[in-house]
Scaffold this motif. Structure first.
Motif, short mmCIF file in Angstrom:
data_model
loop_
_atom_site.label_atom_id
_atom_site.label_comp_id
_atom_site.label_asym_id
_atom_site.label_seq_id
_atom_site.Cartn_x
_atom_site.Cartn_y
_atom_site.Cartn_z
N ARG A 48 0.84 -1.21 0.00
CA ARG A 48 0.00 0.00 0.00
C ARG A 48 0.87 1.25 0.00
NH1 ARG A 48 -4.60 0.16 -1.66
NH2 ARG A 48 -5.21 -1.57 -0.30
N PHE A 58 -6.63 -3.07 -15.23
CA PHE A 58 -6.84 -2.14 -14.13
C PHE A 58 -8.05 -2.61 -13.32
CE2 PHE A 58 -8.63 1.69 -12.24
CZ PHE A 58 -7.51 2.14 -11.55
N LYS A 65 -7.46 -8.50 -8.71
CA LYS A 65 -7.64 -7.07 -8.91
C LYS A 65 -6.30 -6.41 -9.27
CE LYS A 65 -9.42 -3.02 -6.50
NZ LYS A 65 -9.72 -2.50 -5.15
N HIS A 66 -6.32 -5.55 -10.24
CA HIS A 66 -5.14 -4.81 -10.73
C HIS A 66 -4.08 -5.72 -11.35
CE1 HIS A 66 -6.53 -0.95 -9.49
NE2 HIS A 66 -6.26 -1.04 -8.21
N ARG A 70 2.03 -6.51 -9.73
CA ARG A 70 2.43 -5.92 -8.44
C ARG A 70 2.76 -6.97 -7.38
NH1 ARG A 70 -2.99 -3.34 -5.55
NH2 ARG A 70 -4.41 -5.08 -5.91
N HIS A 136 0.21 3.27 -10.56
CA HIS A 136 -0.79 3.62 -9.54
C HIS A 136 -0.13 4.45 -8.42
CE1 HIS A 136 -3.83 3.15 -6.46
NE2 HIS A 136 -4.49 2.21 -7.09
N TYR A 138 0.96 6.85 -5.48
CA TYR A 138 0.40 7.47 -4.27
C TYR A 138 1.27 8.67 -3.92
CZ TYR A 138 -2.25 3.16 -3.11
OH TYR A 138 -3.11 2.07 -3.10
N ASP A 178 -13.09 8.50 -6.25
CA ASP A 178 -12.55 7.42 -7.06
C ASP A 178 -13.05 7.71 -8.47
OD1 ASP A 178 -11.41 5.19 -8.09
OD2 ASP A 178 -12.56 3.73 -6.91
N VAL A 210 -6.53 8.27 -13.12
CA VAL A 210 -7.41 7.83 -12.03
C VAL A 210 -7.02 8.59 -10.77
CG1 VAL A 210 -8.19 5.87 -10.64
CG2 VAL A 210 -7.70 5.57 -13.08
N TRP A 212 -7.77 8.93 -6.67
CA TRP A 212 -8.36 8.09 -5.61
C TRP A 212 -7.92 8.52 -4.22
CZ3 TRP A 212 -6.18 3.62 -2.71
CH2 TRP A 212 -7.16 2.89 -2.04
N GLU A 234 -3.06 8.48 -11.03
CA GLU A 234 -2.58 7.28 -11.70
C GLU A 234 -2.63 7.43 -13.22
OE1 GLU A 234 -5.01 4.07 -10.07
OE2 GLU A 234 -5.39 5.32 -8.33
O1 LIG Z 1 -6.88 -1.82 -2.76
P1 LIG Z 1 -6.28 -1.91 -4.14
O2 LIG Z 1 -6.55 -3.23 -4.80
O3 LIG Z 1 -4.81 -1.60 -4.11
O4 LIG Z 1 -6.99 -0.80 -5.02
C1 LIG Z 1 -6.93 0.53 -4.65
C2 LIG Z 1 -7.71 1.45 -5.59
O5 LIG Z 1 -7.09 1.46 -6.84
C3 LIG Z 1 -7.65 2.40 -7.80
O6 LIG Z 1 -7.37 3.69 -7.43
C4 LIG Z 1 -9.12 2.19 -8.01
O7 LIG Z 1 -9.68 3.24 -8.77
C5 LIG Z 1 -9.84 2.06 -6.70
O8 LIG Z 1 -11.18 1.68 -6.96
C6 LIG Z 1 -9.16 1.03 -5.82
O9 LIG Z 1 -9.87 0.88 -4.62
#
Ligand SMILES: O=P(O)(O)OC[C@H]1O[C@H](O)[C@H](O)[C@@H](O)[C@@H]1O
Length: 260
Positions: A48, A58, A65-66, A70, A136, A138, A178, A210, A212, A234
């Motif tokens: 994170r 994405f 997810k994603h 990673r 992505h 931060y 978001d 993006v 968030w 992002e």
């Molecule tokens: O918690 P993760 O899988 O790392 O995703 C974190 C975030 O990523 C992006 O910014 C998406 O737009 C969000 O919808 C998502 O919650």
């Protein structure tokens, strides 16, 4: 966790081979990227903060997810004090999730007041494939509710956390947010009132930016204390997926510059 550090007079950048993940960038000891104090650095789950790499899709356009980039181990090809080249290639695990052969080259290049992050996706298969993804990133800030992004002023966006169509008002980002904002290639913001620098992000090879920060709905690896201290901008490929023919390449990048 296996990491390498790039540095020069004013900057230092840590990169983890797990995920090909830029963990931190400090400029004159100030954090430019945000890394959660609760980030799991065991190498067993996504980290994170910093700059996760999303590929070959994405968010929930696929599973996991994603994507898998990673949470895979990347290989360090070479590095100097200020530049690193990392690589991820398909392997048995990735082929089971996504049956395509690929190579991704991540270049991280540091200069006095700029960090370049570049991903080159290469189709090493004998058939074409389609992909999406993101850098992505931060970014560290004092207060994600009070960030001024003048270049977004007036743009409409869909906020998936509120379900509403909203409009950017340059003075402050809406929260929670978001948003997949199409065709944004430049973002400029001041991370805090006391910040000595403005951050400018130039993005290329993306179809969207993006944005968030989920406010109180933050994931468990974000602490309450830190929930306003980051904003994700992002460089993402979300709506117009890219098709690569065999031996074709695509570059996705973020050039992040600090100015007085
Ligand atoms: O918690 P993760 O899988 O790392 O995703 C974190 C975030 O990523 C992006 O910014 C998406 O737009 C969000 O919808 C998502 O919650």
């Amino acid at each position: 966790m296996s990491t390498i550090t790039l540095s020069n007079r004013h900057n230092s950048v840590d990169i983890s081979l797990y995920g090909g993940h830029v963990l931190s960038w400090h400029h004159n000891n100030q954090p430019i990227f945000w890394l959660s104090e609760l980030a799991d650095l065991s190498g067993e789950t996504a980290i994170r903060g910093g700059v996760p790499i999303c590929f070959p899709w994405f968010a929930e356009q696929g599973s996991p997810k994603h994507g898998f980039a990673r949470t895979e181990m990347w290989q360090l090809i070479r590095h100097t004090e200020t530049e690193a080249l990392l690589e991820l290639k398909h392997n048995q695990r990735t082929l089971e999730i996504w049956p395509n052969r690929f190579r991704i080259a991540l270049t991280v290049m540091l200069s006095d007041d700029t960090l370049l992050l570049s991903l080159v996706f290469d189709n090493t298969d004998s058939k074409s494939w389609q992909f999406g993804g993101a850098l992505h990133s931060y970014f560290s800030c004092d207060n994600a509710r009070a960030i001024n992004v003048a270049s977004l002023d007036g743009l409409m966006f869909h906020n998936s956390l509120t379900g509403l169509e909203q409009q950017f008002n340059g003075c402050q980002l809406p929260n929670p947010i978001d948003a997949i904002v199409p065709s944004v290639n430049k973002i400029q913001f001041l991370p805090s009132i006391a910040a000595s620098h403005t951050v400018t992000i130039d993005q290329d090879g993306n179809d969207s930016c993006v944005i968030w920060n989920p406010a109180n709905n933050h994931p468990t690896d974000v602490s309450k204390k830190q929930q306003w201290q980051f904003i994700c901008f992002e460089s993402a490929i979300v709506n117009n997926l890219i098709t690569l023919q065999p031996r074709q390449q695509h570059q996705l990048s973020q050039r992040i510059s600090l100015s007085k």
